[in-house]
Scaffold this motif. Structure first.
Motif, PDB file in Angstrom:
ATOM      1  N   VAL A  92      57.579  -3.479 106.927  1.00 51.66           N
ATOM      2  CA  VAL A  92      56.150  -3.432 106.590  1.00 51.66           C
ATOM      3  C   VAL A  92      55.510  -4.646 107.245  1.00 51.66           C
ATOM      4  O   VAL A  92      55.946  -5.776 107.035  1.00 51.66           O
ATOM      5  N   LEU A  93      54.501  -4.425 108.042  1.00 53.80           N
ATOM      6  CA  LEU A  93      53.941  -5.506 108.846  1.00 53.80           C
ATOM      7  C   LEU A  93      52.651  -6.060 108.270  1.00 53.80           C
ATOM      8  O   LEU A  93      51.714  -5.307 107.984  1.00 53.80           O
ATOM      9  N   GLY A  96      46.887  -2.335 106.723  1.00 56.57           N
ATOM     10  CA  GLY A  96      45.652  -2.291 107.503  1.00 56.57           C
ATOM     11  C   GLY A  96      44.539  -3.092 106.880  1.00 56.57           C
ATOM     12  O   GLY A  96      43.533  -2.527 106.455  1.00 56.57           O
ATOM     13  N   GLY A  97      44.686  -4.396 106.854  1.00 53.59           N
ATOM     14  CA  GLY A  97      43.635  -5.233 106.298  1.00 53.59           C
ATOM     15  C   GLY A  97      44.122  -6.653 106.117  1.00 53.59           C
ATOM     16  O   GLY A  97      45.214  -6.869 105.606  1.00 53.59           O
ATOM     17  N   ALA A  98      43.294  -7.605 106.522  1.00 49.73           N
ATOM     18  CA  ALA A  98      43.670  -9.007 106.358  1.00 49.73           C
ATOM     19  C   ALA A  98      43.841  -9.336 104.885  1.00 49.73           C
ATOM     20  O   ALA A  98      44.655 -10.168 104.493  1.00 49.73           O
ATOM     21  N   ALA A 151      44.733  -5.816 114.459  1.00 55.41           N
ATOM     22  CA  ALA A 151      45.118  -4.394 114.517  1.00 55.41           C
ATOM     23  C   ALA A 151      45.987  -4.138 115.747  1.00 55.41           C
ATOM     24  O   ALA A 151      47.087  -3.592 115.646  1.00 55.41           O
ATOM     25  N   GLN A 152      45.501  -4.564 116.898  1.00 58.18           N
ATOM     26  CA  GLN A 152      46.302  -4.350 118.113  1.00 58.18           C
ATOM     27  C   GLN A 152      47.657  -5.050 118.012  1.00 58.18           C
ATOM     28  O   GLN A 152      48.695  -4.477 118.366  1.00 58.18           O
ATOM     29  N   SER A 153      47.649  -6.282 117.522  1.00 62.38           N
ATOM     30  CA  SER A 153      48.920  -7.024 117.407  1.00 62.38           C
ATOM     31  C   SER A 153      49.918  -6.298 116.530  1.00 62.38           C
ATOM     32  O   SER A 153      51.123  -6.258 116.831  1.00 62.38           O
ATOM     33  N   SER A 154      49.428  -5.733 115.438  1.00 63.77           N
ATOM     34  CA  SER A 154      50.372  -5.070 114.533  1.00 63.77           C
ATOM     35  C   SER A 154      50.934  -3.807 115.177  1.00 63.77           C
ATOM     36  O   SER A 154      52.102  -3.476 114.988  1.00 63.77           O
TER      37      SER A 154
END
Lengths: 246, 246, 246, 246, 246, 246
Positions: E197-198, E178-180, E96-99
């Motif tokens: 889109v990340l 927002g989700g692996a 989450a932080q990385s994205s």
């Protein structure tokens, strides 16, 4: 009192509109002069335009500094505002900041009406920088280019009335016209919507005159201290005294 | 132009100082009138004082509304400011808000110098409400009562110079005198410290004159709409027209 | 334990509703007393009303101080809350603050349901002051006057259910009834919408009882220190001991 | 009323102190039970400890859910607070949050006194999450391990008095003891410094009793909805009903 | 370089998707290993799941510490991230932080697309903690369980395209998945909507590799210092060296 | 991969230092090129310098756009960063933003060490803009000119060690060297103080390489859309294609 009002873009046309607004707002019989840079883009619709406009503005500030009592940067992105406050101790008003400090004295909250959607993040950045994120309800746009405003004046006014209505529904109590090019529309929109609508150029005139009248000058003790002498390659001639270049 | 300047406290003494500040700041040859309430505490040094002062101010606003062009509330806690903006559509300036909107045009940051430590949370609340928490470096106090300022004028000025120096070390670029009673000290402190020092009364004069000059009035569309008619027990006579009471 | 519950407005009617809410919420068999000021507007629907209500509240606080164990200000704008905390060291609960500190223990976020749109900026100001801007999703209004609530009780409840539904869609997990006059609606709305709905008077009762039970008193070390003695013109008799006036 | 008070760490010793605090704070003659997890670290002095403590707490919540009326998590990092609010609809108080919502009713601002410097960022994170960054003046630490508090009780109290004095100079009006292990020191420190000093366990007791008394339960409409059924490997037996695992 | 990528949940299935994302993003030919905990829930859809996942993650970090160069926690709630940063000095990336740190380098603002509405407050909490509340326009959800994503892959992608369109209308310039479990959808959505889109797993890979490459390690001077030795009841075997337990 | 690293000032000297930093940080064997503008001040020590540097940077971005894979603006005020993101879709890293997004992955908080006090407000503005006001403990300065750094290298390093120590006492866990000219000092300071010290140029190299590696480009959907065609007076030749000028 000699006010130097610098159009941020290079359109003589826009300078005319600015001139009328200044004329209408000026307090004293004193002199003012609207200057149009001979450098830079014809409108400011983004960061690139704004960065060029900043240099255009700075050059005018340096050029007119000796005879001015204060400066207005008449472009809603306030290009070069902080650099101008470094170059001179005389007060400098940016029309965006001026309009926001005026707006919060008339209502709890304001919205900004501006032509292009792409300007929203840029303007939101200014709102945050000046401390008004909690007071700014929205930045409403109408999808017209800055240059297009003039050509479609009637349509633009109607579109801004719609945009203003949306802002009011969202909670805005005051509206700010986000662009020097919109000068003159405020009366119509205000009459239609029943809220104060601010022409930012006029706000800047009275804010600047106020500072001059109180003999207030920019603080030179830290972040707006005069620029340091140093070498500057290909230095614009207007800035050569500042950089004291050989 | 008829400016009504309302001293928030009931000291005729303080009104004299306010009067000099207004005199010095007023733009036009127009009339102004400093009024001293016949109700309320002699100084405002906390919330109780402030709440009484608010009613004192409100009564004066209601009383002078018909003949005024605008109002200044000359007390640094801005008592009754929002109620005043409800009662009249004419612009109303609070000296605390006026000084802050002026300060941010002269530097990145400001500190407020004020007599009593107990006023710090109250003033911090105003700073937050007006949007300037990021710009306000500190609220410096010197442990003297508001009434004591006059009696120990020389000492107070020296203490404020020390307090201002501390503020500058903390990063303040502009200083605001946090109290109507401090009017007149700004020149000395500014000369000593080399930064702009704002007399809030003067700031309010120019801000108010600016709003009047641009024919701007308070937004009536939502939170500052005119008070609703209703029964009011033991209604102060000045407010009976507003409440339309039998 | 003697709780003094001060109705912020002068309607005996509203005091009745407050009384039921207190009755329902009180922990111990202890005494409480709901007092209705003999001064001020019949409802609080703005800043003017609120400033008068503040003085009305303050007078009651001063009057009942000797025999009280703590105070509740039963008006959703928390009029006079900070002044009351100056006047007495005994704990004072404002129903708006009480409801918000309760709400954040039941959900991530809350919305406030309140009658009049014009109250939105006023309530938003309280939310910000108390630290809950990030937790407050919205302030939903239904366009009815405070006085009208009683006359249109059924309709009002239905309108608040709609407003609550909108709040939930916006992300609210808890609803607060923003007005002493709304006391008693919480069960119906909660049942209908499936979320906690807070009656702020009840919240204040338990918060105040909690403080009293733990023998906690307001901090007197800085901003809520007892008011300073001073002259006060036309001083309300209830406050004469505080101002120690001749 | 059956309150389940969960010590976040596995020290029976600390549970004793918690027990005294609960005993002293409880309103009604009702039952309470302090439970010490049979899992996890002996003190919570960081994130690893806290993450294990969270699971320890969660297991106790699940275990006692059927017979409880509400829960207190008696560890100043509030481990497992949000998970607990998912598992049960019954109210759950975390002592950190409880102390902060109590503090803001007694003063403008608070500081937290806590043993270890390394806990400052963790606690600052809670302050921010609960909305009190503007109210929290500082987190003062005294460089002692949590376990060391007990062994050096006298010294610790003196050190906290010094730390509290520093906090007051910085503007704190209320002090919070940041640790269940500090329970019992509040009276001495408060007497010495003349400000309210909060034992967070006591705050949690009254906050929880308040919620239970008003029949308020955690909102289940969004972020605290009951956990979804799913497979859970090596599922702790206490949680098997929740995960409905084969 | 040996990257340990820890799936936050216990689904081997999800680990496969994570593995592909890592494979696609890894810079160097170096080794990586995706590990699936043998403990904890099959998906993370709330705080309970997250707290168990945190312990699952922590155990893997402790287990692989000796041979790792850095860690990725591949679960969008970043479970155990701060504890992991305590346990090891080697860099640890939470997806989450990385994205989010990646997103702000590509646009002014982002929105997060995530399956379940109940995750919104949890994710909003992360956004606030990491400093990006002003940059995060919205958290858009599509009402599908995490497990359901796989079964309804086509539908889910279409729903996320709709959700992304809504986010863009609200002002988002970048979208974060927002989700692996959503890994792999980014190309389709990006192509359809014309914005970056990340995939958060990929962002974490490059952020972690960057830190390793610069030989940067987590600061051990305060809040992420190594855990203190102490007794830990029923200590997970992987953590026994850390707690130095008998 | 072709990285274009633009020195924000016109000192070839500084470019050499930047070159070493890039060399040390670059991941792949790919090409990079450090370019020194032939326009602008020799150092950036304020807004005027920064505004000229912005145009210098922009011209280089436009010039090298066709053959670049991405850009680094190697000047700690990130001059022209947003304009650069308009001109090209290829990723652009500013060393200030890069260092901050890196810092927050290594600790809860950071401080920035920078030569001149006058730069503090400018840098504080960047911190706020990028979202890290809560993470930034302080901006520490040592009262040396940027040009002086080189001449007094040993002294400067010692002064920064002192400044870093002060920052750590204030709570910083990570230090950022706030200036391209400081490149190379990080190892010494880090060794001395025991915390991560970031060279911002190196951070920018890995951040940029990361974006390129993931094929991520700047969002063109709103605020960073390509500049609009328009007339530009005295247009710098490098920008003539952008403005499509006759």
């Amino acid at each position: 009192m000699d006010l130097i009002v610098i159009n941020g873009n290079s359109s003589a046309d826009v300078s005319l509109g600015i001139s009328s607004a200044v004329e209408a707002a000026i307090f004293r019989a004193g002199d003012f002069r609207v200057v149009t840079p001979s450098f830079g883009p014809s409108t400011v619709e983004g960061y690139l335009d704004g960065d060029l406009a900043a240099v255009a503005v700075i050059k005018e500030v340096a050029k007119w500094e000796p005879e001015a009592d204060g400066f207005i940067i008449a472009c809603f992105s306030d290009p070069g505002l902080y650099a101008a406050r470094e170059i001179t101790a005389k007060p400098v008003a940016g029309i965006a900041q001026s309009s926001m400090v005026t707006a919060v004295q008339l209502g709890h909250s304001f919205s900004i009406l501006t032509p292009l959607q792409r300007l929203r993040p840029l303007i939101a950045g200014l709102v945050k920088k000046y401390g008004f994120s909690d007071h700014c309800v929205s930045i409403e746009t109408i999808h017209i280019s800055v240059a297009g405003v003039k050509e479609n004046y009637e349509r633009t006014v109607l579109d801004f009335i719609d945009a203003g209505r949306k802002a009011i529904e969202r909670g805005a109590e005051v509206l700010i016209l986000g662009g020097a090019v919109l000068a003159g529309m405020e009366a119509t929109i205000s009459r239609e919507l029943g809220v104060p609508v601010l022409d930012p150029v006029k706000c800047a005139v009275v804010q600047l005159e106020s500072l001059i009248h109180l003999s207030l000058s920019t603080s030179k003790i830290c972040g707006f201290d005069f620029p340091r002498e140093k070498e500057c390659l290909d230095c614009p001639s207007e800035l050569s005294t500042i950089y004291r270049q050989k």
